[in-house]
Design a protein around this motif. Structure first.
Motif, PDB file in Angstrom:
ATOM      1  N   ASN A   5     -42.202   5.070   6.154  1.00  0.00           N
ATOM      2  CA  ASN A   5     -42.593   3.748   5.662  1.00  0.00           C
ATOM      3  C   ASN A   5     -42.877   2.837   6.861  1.00  0.00           C
ATOM      4  N   GLU A   6     -44.018   2.148   6.838  1.00  0.00           N
ATOM      5  CA  GLU A   6     -44.439   1.370   7.997  1.00  0.00           C
ATOM      6  C   GLU A   6     -43.457   0.237   8.310  1.00  0.00           C
ATOM      7  N   LEU A   7     -42.937  -0.424   7.297  1.00  0.00           N
ATOM      8  CA  LEU A   7     -41.956  -1.484   7.548  1.00  0.00           C
ATOM      9  C   LEU A   7     -40.712  -0.903   8.207  1.00  0.00           C
ATOM     10  N   TRP A   8     -40.231   0.230   7.705  1.00  0.00           N
ATOM     11  CA  TRP A   8     -39.048   0.855   8.294  1.00  0.00           C
ATOM     12  C   TRP A   8     -39.323   1.231   9.742  1.00  0.00           C
ATOM     13  N   ARG A   9     -40.511   1.741   9.999  1.00  0.00           N
ATOM     14  CA  ARG A   9     -40.866   2.146  11.357  1.00  0.00           C
ATOM     15  C   ARG A   9     -40.857   0.942  12.301  1.00  0.00           C
ATOM     16  N   GLN A  10     -41.435  -0.172  11.840  1.00  0.00           N
ATOM     17  CA  GLN A  10     -41.509  -1.366  12.682  1.00  0.00           C
ATOM     18  C   GLN A  10     -40.123  -1.930  12.964  1.00  0.00           C
ATOM     19  N   LEU A  11     -39.286  -2.016  11.947  1.00  0.00           N
ATOM     20  CA  LEU A  11     -37.943  -2.569  12.121  1.00  0.00           C
ATOM     21  C   LEU A  11     -37.111  -1.692  13.060  1.00  0.00           C
ATOM     22  N   SER A  12     -37.258  -0.397  12.938  1.00  0.00           N
ATOM     23  CA  SER A  12     -36.522   0.527  13.802  1.00  0.00           C
ATOM     24  C   SER A  12     -37.024   0.444  15.238  1.00  0.00           C
ATOM     25  N   ALA A  13     -38.339   0.326  15.391  1.00  0.00           N
ATOM     26  CA  ALA A  13     -38.932   0.293  16.728  1.00  0.00           C
ATOM     27  C   ALA A  13     -38.446  -0.899  17.537  1.00  0.00           C
TER      28      ALA A  13
END
Length: 237
Positions: A5-13
């Motif tokens: 999920n793109e939101l999950w990826r951004q928050l994790s990054a």
């Protein structure tokens, strides 16, 4: 394998955490279990899968950038349906996560979920935080996190006794924090907390979301937390 999920990826990054497709599958698997169980147990008001991706997993992952690196110990106080603890345990397998949930049915859901998802870094305790803080787990955690559990003065009393000196508590709060922080200042200081830092959080479809970070600067006096049968609903003021 599923895409992350793109939101999950951004928050994790933001925390230099790279989610694998296997972790994304586990996060989605957690949501599936949560929403399925919610039909029998009142675990969450958010019943739509799209909203849950943002307001449960996305919300939990906003904490990642405020967690220390390395094999830390985190406690999720009043875990309920498992947010933020379970998503954080999936995203940070190097971290030990303890979920405190005194409601037996909810604790059973958390235990079954951790087993189903094979989360070997998760421990569930079906007791009140005040009782846990009177055990060997007192002042043993690097971080105590809590979401939608109570006002800041009560949260401080439940969380700070569990946190070791030099650790921190992270409270996920909303617009009422402006009223709550001044009223909780005395309690935070008495319990060994330092000056709160309020971090604004931006999530799609949410407003006034913040993370309140409180460093643990002194050991907590042994008389805290108070026995819930003795407080008579009166917070430290």
């Amino acid at each position: 394998m599923p895409r992350v999920n793109e939101l999950w990826r951004q928050l994790s990054a933001r925390a230099n955490v790279i989610l694998s497709s296997e972790q994304a599958q586990s996060l989605q698997g957690y949501l599936d279990l949560l929403l399925q169980a919610n039909e029998q147990i009142n675990l969450t008001r958010i019943s739509g899968p799209d909203a849950a991706q943002v307001q449960h997993v996305g919300d939990a992952l906003t904490l990642l950038e405020y967690l220390p690196a390395g094999p830390i110990k985190l406690v999720d106080v009043g875990s309920g349906g498992g947010v933020p603890g379970i998503p954080l345990a999936i995203a940070r397998p190097d971290m030990s996560v303890t979920l405190i949930e005194s409601t037996k049915k909810k604790a059973a859901f958390l235990t079954n979920t951790a087993k189903t998802l094979n989360l070997k870094n998760v421990i569930v305790i079906d007791q009140r935080a005040e009782k846990v803080a009177r055990t060997a787990r007192r002042e043993s955690f690097d971080v105590a996190a809590a979401r939608a559990v109570g006002t800041m003065d009560w949260l401080a009393e439940w969380c700070l006794p569990l946190v070791k000196r030099t650790g921190k508590m992270l409270a996920m709060k909303g617009a009422k924090i402006r009223e709550e922080l001044p009223l909780s200042a005395k309690a935070i200081k008495i319990l060994g907390g330092g000056e709160p830092i309020v971090h604004p959080v931006q999530l799609p479809g949410t407003e006034h979301h913040v993370i309140v970070e409180i460093p643990k600067v002194f050991k907590t006096d042994p008389k805290f937390p108070r026995n819930p049968t003795m407080t008579r609903g009166k917070a430290i003021r």
